[in-house]
Design an enzyme around this catalytic site. Structure first.
Site, PDB file in Angstrom:
ATOM      1  NE  ARG A   1     -11.058  -9.788  -2.514  1.00 15.27           N
ATOM      2  CZ  ARG A   1     -11.195  -8.891  -3.471  1.00 15.27           C
ATOM      3  NH1 ARG A   1     -11.649  -8.998  -4.739  1.00 15.27           N
ATOM      4  NH2 ARG A   1     -11.341  -7.518  -2.963  1.00 15.27           N
TER       5      ARG A   1
ATOM      6  CE  LYS B   1      -3.933  -1.981   2.615  1.00 13.48           C
ATOM      7  NZ  LYS B   1      -4.882  -1.716   1.702  1.00 13.48           N
TER       8      LYS B   1
END
Length: 486
Positions: free
Chosen positions: A345, A271
């Site tokens: 996920r 990130k």
């Protein structure tokens, strides 16, 4: 803090009375009673515009007269005959902000003066008790000045007669505070092992059953997708399972599943550095599940409820999963990991497969899953997806009762093709379009055996910037959802 109800303000002995003042029109009964006993001072303050009664405006009157020794906090409620939930929340937040720093041990809040649109007296009691308690929350333990934050308030009285509503509001606030505390903890403290220890503490406090699946056990079960997320970290991953058994023995449980990424660097798909500190909040789904378990344990409803937390830390290292790696899930499906920052996920899909063994009546997963959901819904509504219309309706109803908003998003079959992979059964990202939807589509492929809903709380779980902090959402929604199952 002791919480209790009272009927009429004239019968209460408290150090501080909280009275509500509309911007115009007749004063509410409790406020009028105070006004009569202090020679019309409240009316005079409003008539002279010293206190206009605007929404959430406050004015402390430490001593009204020699004969009326109780201090009074005036709180404005505006011109509308009925307040919206948003207005009422602002009003109660203003009350809590004022009284928690004042030197009064007992406070009586004349909340019968509040009328909320579409709300019963019981609803108002539950919401007022919840919001007041939430307003007293402070993050403690890391500043030298923490001792100065301790409130003097020991007894808080709310006007009304529904004890059950008061209990629900108070327990919900306690659960919310638990979730906020976990969320606000730094990543070097709140690790997957720390979350496992918190489950054990709940087991000791409330006699619930806890199972902790370590990496060795998850490997035996074939939970390679979940394990792939923690490969780059020195912190071991855990699947945490907590069983509250308040219903009939053998009755299938309702299950909540929380994403517990205790810190998310993005892994190899690193990130940007700006605001990366906020990625300690990537376990707020897990925190909300812990908070809901605490609330349910305090309320003791007659139902079976299982809470599952998929806990891992997503770090870059020589051992970390790489973009392009293919892993096999517990279900047997293979996943091409195109972006290691789409890790939520990956931990949830194996947990969803594991949950099948409980033959659940329903499963709701809660996750700070996608930035795309923040773009779509901002910080007002949590995104909701469901493969079952009845479950979606139940969550919407609980959302309305709890004043904890959700908005149903699409789960159309056409979106699934965005997850096609050249090399595996499924890719873990679906391109730039409809990112929150394709994340939900990914999860849906592992939920075919039970009613399932997904709450994307990336926009609602915390606030950034100068007021940075966990919100405690959606503990209120989840608690109401489960209570409605009794």
């Amino acid at each position: 803090m002791n919480m209790a109800l009272f009927d009429r303000l004239s019968t209460v002995q408290a150090d501080l009375l909280v009275a509500f003042v509309p911007a115009e029109g007749a004063l509410p009964e409790s406020t009028a009673w105070i006004d009569e006993n202090v020679a019309g001072q409240i009316s005079q303050l409003r008539d002279t515009a010293v206190f206009k009664g605007g929404v959430a405006q406050t004015l402390l009157l430490p001593l009204m007269t020699q004969d009326f020794a109780q201090a009074v906090l005036l709180v404005g409620i505006g011109k509308d005959a009925e307040l919206s939930d948003m207005q009422a929340r602002k009003v109660i937040a203003a009350v809590a902000a004022q009284i928690k720093g004042l030197p009064y041990e007992s406070v009586a809040v004349a909340s019968a003066a509040l009328t909320l649109k579409g709300r019963s007296e019981s609803d108002i009691i539950a919401l007022v008790s919840q919001w007041l308690n939430e307003g007293f929350y402070n993050f403690l333990g890391f500043k030298e000045s923490d001792a100065e934050k301790a409130t003097k308030v020991a007894s808080l009285l709310i006007q009304g007669s529904d004890e059950t509503a008061l209990t629900i509001g108070t327990a919900t606030a306690n659960g919310s505070a638990f979730a906020r505390q976990l969320g606000n903890l730094p990543g070097n403290v709140c690790t997957p092992s720390y979350l496992a220890s918190k489950a054990q503490q709940l087991a000791e406090e409330f006699s619930i059953d806890v199972e902790l699946l370590d990496e060795s056990k998850m490997d035996e079960l074939g939970m390679n997708c979940l394990l792939s997320v923690g490969h780059g970290s020195d912190q071991p991953s855990y699947l945490i399972v907590m069983h509250y058994r308040g219903g009939e023995e053998g009755d299938a449980p309702h299950v909540l599943l929380g994403k517990g990424i205790t810190f998310d660097t993005g892994g190899i798909s690193l990130k940007p550095g700006a605001k990366m500190d906020e990625m300690k909040y990537d376990m707020c789904g897990a925190a909300s599940v812990f908070g809901t378990m605490k609330a349910i344990c305090e309320l003791k409803p007659k139902l079976n409820f299982t809470a599952v937390v998929a806990a891992a830390e997503n770090m870059p290292s020589a051992r970390a999963t790489k973009p392009g790696d293919i892993v096999k899930t517990m279900s047997g499906k293979t996943v091409e990991i195109l972006n290691t920052d789409a890790e939520g996920r990956l931990v949830l899909c194996d947990a969803l497969s594991y949950i099948e063994r409980f033959e659940p009546k329903s499963v709701v997963d809660i996750a700070t899953l996608t930035g795309a959901c923040v773009v779509a819904l901002g910080s007002v509504n949590s995104g909701m997806y469901a493969n079952n219309d009845d479950l979606a309706s139940e969550l919407k109803a609980a959302s309305q009762t709890a004043a904890d908003k959700v908005w149903q998003m699409p789960l159309d079959e056409e979106y699934q093709q965005q997850l096609d992979s050249n090399f595996a059964d499924i890719a873990n990202i679906g391109g730039p379009e409809a990112g929150s939807v394709t994340a939900a589509c990914f999860l849906s492929r592992f939920t075919e055996s039970y009613p399932w809903a997904h709450l994307d709380i990336a926009g609602t779980a915390w606030t950034g910037g100068a007021s940075k902090g966990a919100s405690g959402r959606p503990v209120a929604l989840l608690t109401r959802y489960l209570l409605a199952k009794v």
